[in-house]
Design an enzyme around this catalytic site. Structure first.
Site, PDB file in Angstrom:
ATOM      1  N   ARG A  18      13.899  -8.019 -15.106  1.00 24.52           N
ATOM      2  CA  ARG A  18      13.113  -9.344 -15.568  1.00 24.52           C
ATOM      3  C   ARG A  18      11.777  -9.018 -15.501  1.00 24.52           C
ATOM      4  NH1 ARG A  18      16.483 -12.593 -11.000  1.00 24.52           N
ATOM      5  NH2 ARG A  18      17.065 -10.365 -10.305  1.00 24.52           N
ATOM      6  N   ASP A 109      12.150  -5.501  -3.329  1.00 21.12           N
ATOM      7  CA  ASP A 109      11.173  -6.599  -4.205  1.00 21.12           C
ATOM      8  C   ASP A 109      11.069  -7.741  -2.874  1.00 21.12           C
ATOM      9  OD1 ASP A 109      13.852  -7.848  -4.029  1.00 21.12           O
ATOM     10  OD2 ASP A 109      13.972  -8.199  -6.104  1.00 21.12           O
ATOM     11  N   GLU A 159      25.762 -16.768  -5.004  1.00 27.13           N
ATOM     12  CA  GLU A 159      24.937 -16.484  -5.711  1.00 27.13           C
ATOM     13  C   GLU A 159      24.526 -17.492  -6.759  1.00 27.13           C
ATOM     14  OE1 GLU A 159      22.598 -13.791  -5.673  1.00 27.13           O
ATOM     15  OE2 GLU A 159      23.453 -13.540  -3.531  1.00 27.13           O
ATOM     16  N   LYS A 338     -19.965   8.079 -10.464  1.00 24.44           N
ATOM     17  CA  LYS A 338     -18.721   8.697 -10.501  1.00 24.44           C
ATOM     18  C   LYS A 338     -18.980  10.091  -9.802  1.00 24.44           C
ATOM     19  CE  LYS A 338     -17.032  11.857 -12.924  1.00 24.44           C
ATOM     20  NZ  LYS A 338     -16.824  12.707 -14.074  1.00 24.44           N
ATOM     21  N   TYR A 353     -26.688   5.855 -15.276  1.00 21.08           N
ATOM     22  CA  TYR A 353     -25.334   6.674 -14.894  1.00 21.08           C
ATOM     23  C   TYR A 353     -25.496   7.776 -14.212  1.00 21.08           C
ATOM     24  CZ  TYR A 353     -21.094   9.137 -15.832  1.00 21.08           C
ATOM     25  OH  TYR A 353     -19.991   9.970 -15.387  1.00 21.08           O
ATOM     26  N   ASN A 364     -36.000   8.770  -5.837  1.00 19.56           N
ATOM     27  CA  ASN A 364     -36.008   7.420  -6.459  1.00 19.56           C
ATOM     28  C   ASN A 364     -35.467   7.745  -7.878  1.00 19.56           C
ATOM     29  OD1 ASN A 364     -36.852   5.210  -7.901  1.00 19.56           O
ATOM     30  ND2 ASN A 364     -38.238   4.626  -6.108  1.00 19.56           N
TER      31      ASN A 364
HETATM   32  C1  UD1 Z   1      19.446 -10.944  -4.145  1.00 20.08           C
HETATM   33  C2  UD1 Z   1      20.564 -11.358  -3.581  1.00 20.08           C
HETATM   34  C3  UD1 Z   1      20.323 -12.994  -3.179  1.00 20.08           C
HETATM   35  C4  UD1 Z   1      18.985 -13.193  -2.661  1.00 20.08           C
HETATM   36  C5  UD1 Z   1      17.984 -12.469  -3.270  1.00 20.08           C
HETATM   37  C6  UD1 Z   1      16.587 -12.491  -2.394  1.00 20.08           C
HETATM   38  C7  UD1 Z   1      22.624 -10.246  -3.713  1.00 20.08           C
HETATM   39  C8  UD1 Z   1      23.739 -10.061  -4.715  1.00 20.08           C
HETATM   40  N1  UD1 Z   1      21.816 -11.305  -4.378  1.00 20.08           N
HETATM   41  O1  UD1 Z   1      19.447 -11.400  -5.522  1.00 20.08           O
HETATM   42  O2  UD1 Z   1      21.339 -13.320  -2.562  1.00 20.08           O
HETATM   43  O3  UD1 Z   1      18.627 -14.610  -2.385  1.00 20.08           O
HETATM   44  O4  UD1 Z   1      18.196 -11.156  -3.400  1.00 20.08           O
HETATM   45  O5  UD1 Z   1      15.360 -12.137  -3.038  1.00 20.08           O
HETATM   46  O6  UD1 Z   1      22.396  -9.375  -3.039  1.00 20.08           O
HETATM   47  N2  UD1 Z   1      19.502  -3.336  -6.181  1.00 20.08           N
HETATM   48  C9  UD1 Z   1      19.990  -1.897  -6.157  1.00 20.08           C
HETATM   49  N3  UD1 Z   1      20.989  -1.482  -6.752  1.00 20.08           N
HETATM   50  C10 UD1 Z   1      21.922  -2.643  -7.651  1.00 20.08           C
HETATM   51  C11 UD1 Z   1      21.312  -3.761  -7.789  1.00 20.08           C
HETATM   52  C12 UD1 Z   1      20.130  -4.095  -6.937  1.00 20.08           C
HETATM   53  O7  UD1 Z   1      19.497  -1.189  -5.521  1.00 20.08           O
HETATM   54  O8  UD1 Z   1      22.738  -2.387  -8.157  1.00 20.08           O
HETATM   55  C13 UD1 Z   1      18.178  -3.683  -5.561  1.00 20.08           C
HETATM   56  C14 UD1 Z   1      17.244  -4.044  -6.542  1.00 20.08           C
HETATM   57  O9  UD1 Z   1      16.490  -2.760  -6.911  1.00 20.08           O
HETATM   58  C15 UD1 Z   1      16.372  -5.093  -5.822  1.00 20.08           C
HETATM   59  C16 UD1 Z   1      17.431  -5.599  -4.798  1.00 20.08           C
HETATM   60  O10 UD1 Z   1      18.631  -4.636  -4.734  1.00 20.08           O
HETATM   61  O11 UD1 Z   1      15.239  -4.451  -5.065  1.00 20.08           O
HETATM   62  C17 UD1 Z   1      17.727  -6.962  -5.114  1.00 20.08           C
HETATM   63  O12 UD1 Z   1      18.299  -7.041  -6.339  1.00 20.08           O
HETATM   64  P1  UD1 Z   1      18.126  -8.233  -7.283  1.00 20.08           P
HETATM   65  O13 UD1 Z   1      18.860  -7.813  -8.945  1.00 20.08           O
HETATM   66  O14 UD1 Z   1      16.545  -8.342  -7.536  1.00 20.08           O
HETATM   67  O15 UD1 Z   1      18.885  -9.324  -6.641  1.00 20.08           O
HETATM   68  P2  UD1 Z   1      18.529 -10.882  -6.772  1.00 20.08           P
HETATM   69  O16 UD1 Z   1      19.178 -11.514  -7.909  1.00 20.08           O
HETATM   70  O17 UD1 Z   1      17.135 -11.088  -6.593  1.00 20.08           O
HETATM   71 CA    CA Z   2      15.268  -9.674  -6.380  1.00 22.07          CA
END
Ligand code: UD1
Ligand code: CA
Length: 444
Positions: A18, A109, A159, A338, A353, A364
């Site tokens: 996204r 995130d 979800e 710099k 610069y 000065n």
């Molecule tokens: C997720 C939660 C949701 C919650 C929201 C909060 C799940 C299924 N959903 O949704 O309930 O309200 O976060 O912000 O958990 N990631 C991996 N591997 C994967 C998929 C994702 O490491 O296979 C990591 C992503 O990098 C990210 C985090 O997990 O940092 C969350 O993934 P994201 O796809 O952003 O989940 P949301 O749809 O936001």
């Molecule tokens: Ca997320």
């Protein structure tokens, strides 16, 4: 208090689609520091002993090189992005979980979570098997909704893509933060299926499975502004506003006078002395140290500079990395520095610069002075001694050394070193033709 045998897993393997950008999502910056950097710092401050970061094969090198911390961090790769439950399973199968007490799961995130939030969650865990952090918002779109049973206990998380219209109207959401009281509970992950709208293995499904197994699940409400997720650049910008306000408040509480704080950008790791004033519309990036009694005037842009006591910067100054400004020195409007070492009581007041240079104390620099440090191929140094006076509009062709107490006449192009106590100038002598205008008009 957090048990020192606690481990945290941070899920960062998602593609961040996204964001629509090649940059690893968790390395996007907020006030100059990466999202992941904030999450790691909050965890380290809270006392979590060990951190596991789940990456993907493309972002692992960048994530590793951006997370130099004094704490044991394991980096594991989730080769296919099969969902958050799969990501946690990858962490569990690739890491030795011996002697672990509680296991915290964070999303990469969710950068606003603080050390005190983490401690509060840990203190609330008590004898519950699973604790989740929830929050309330008027606009829950995109978040997992918390489902409760008749007694108000958490029994499921649905979800967005799988929620009914009625479930979508629920305003209590899942933050993404889960604490497992012991790691044996992770065996429940094996029962999670991907029969949902995204065909992913959702970590959130562990709640329903835990409920079916009579485990004790509880939620603790955190502020939305502690746990909002960043899925696109609009949410990144909203999060940056909240973080910036926190950073400004922290510095103001410490005694920095920041005028119209919401007009400026200040990196959270900036160091401030006492009696510092920051005027409106200032950018202070990474690696800036500001001593006592310094004034940073409006529209200045600073990175990687150590500014000593009593110096005045700006308005409209630009200072680039690896610079030092000595005590009571002045860097004025439309001056760019710099890699410049400026000693005490130096004045560079206008339109200059100064790059790859060192300036002795009391010197000065006249308006329009340029250190010509680049010949198109290589960079060279300009060294100016103490109490020198560089006349306005001079070009100093590096490599060059102008020694103590020497003067450069205005408008000079200086190509040779200047010894101490000398005057050097290189402009052509002025010619004045008296009554030239009148003589010219009689010719016609
Ligand atoms: C997720 C939660 C949701 C919650 C929201 C909060 C799940 C299924 N959903 O949704 O309930 O309200 O976060 O912000 O958990 N990631 C991996 N591997 C994967 C998929 C994702 O490491 O296979 C990591 C992503 O990098 C990210 C985090 O997990 O940092 C969350 O993934 P994201 O796809 O952003 O989940 P949301 O749809 O936001
Ligand atoms: Ca997320």
């Amino acid at each position: 208090m957090i048990d020192k045998n606690s481990v945290s897993v941070i899920l960062c393997a998602g593609k961040g689609s996204r964001m629509n950008s090649a940059r690893p999502k968790v390395l996007n910056t907020i006030c100059g520091k990466s999202m992941l950097g904030y999450i790691l710092d909050a965890q380290i401050e809270s006392g979590i002993g060990r951190i596991i970061i789940v990456c993907n094969s493309e972002n692992i090198d960048l994530i590793r090189s951006n997370t130099n911390k004094d704490i044991e961090i394991d980096y594991v790769v989730q080769s296919k992005q099969l969902g958050t439950a799969d990501a946690l399973k990858v962490a569990a199968t690739n890491t030795n979980f011996k002697d672990i007490s509680n296991l915290f799961v964070f999303l990469g995130d969710t950068p606003l979570v603080t050390n005190s939030d983490i401690t509060y969650l840990s203190d609330s865990l008590k004898s519950n098997d699973i604790l989740i952090a929830s929050f309330e918002t008027e606009n829950p779109t995109g978040y997992g909704r918390i489902i409760r049973d008749n007694e108000g206990r958490v029994c499921n998380i649905i979800e967005e893509g799988d929620a009914t219209t009625e479930e979508k109207s629920i305003k209590t959401c899942f933050s993404g933060i889960i604490i497992f009281n012991n790691i044996s509970i992770l065996s429940l992950l094996d029962n999670i299926k991907n029969d949902n709208s995204k065909k992913e293995f959702y970590l959130t499904d562990v709640i329903k499975i835990a409920d079916n197994n009579n485990l004790n699940v509880r939620d603790v409400l955190l502020e939305y502004d502690s746990v909002r997720g960043v899925n696109d650049y609009i949410q990144l910008s909203q999060t940056e506003k909240i973080m910036s306000e926190r950073i400004m408040q922290k510095f103001m509480k410490e005694g920095v006078h920041i005028s119209l704080a919401d007009t400026s950008f200040i990196h959270p790791n900036t160091q401030f002395g006492k009696n510092v004033t920051v005027e409106p519309n200032v950018y202070i990036g990474e690696g800036v140290i500001i001593g006592d009694d310094v004034i940073i005037k409006s529209f200045s842009y600073l990175e990687g500079v150590n500014i000593k006591k009593g110096a005045t910067i700006g308005p409209f100054a630009r200072i680039r990395p690896e610079s030092n400004i000595g005590e009571n020195s002045k860097v004025g409007n439309f001056v760019e520095l710099k890699n410049a070492n400026v000693a005490d009581n130096v004045k560079i007041s206008h339109l200059s610069y100064i790059g790859d240079a060192s300036l002795g104390s009391g010197t000065n620099i006249g308006a329009g002075t340029i250190t010509c440090n680049f010949d198109g191929v290589e960079k060279y140094k300009t060294i100016i001694g103490k109490n020198a006076f560089i006349g306005s509009n001079s070009s100093l062709i590096a490599p060059i050394e102008i020694s103590d107490n020497s003067y450069i006449g205005s408008g000079s192009v200086i190509t040779k070193d200047v010894p101490t106590n000398s005057l050097s100038l290189s402009r052509s002598e002025q010619v004045t033709k008296n009554n030239w205008v009148k003589k010219r008009s009689t010719k016609k």
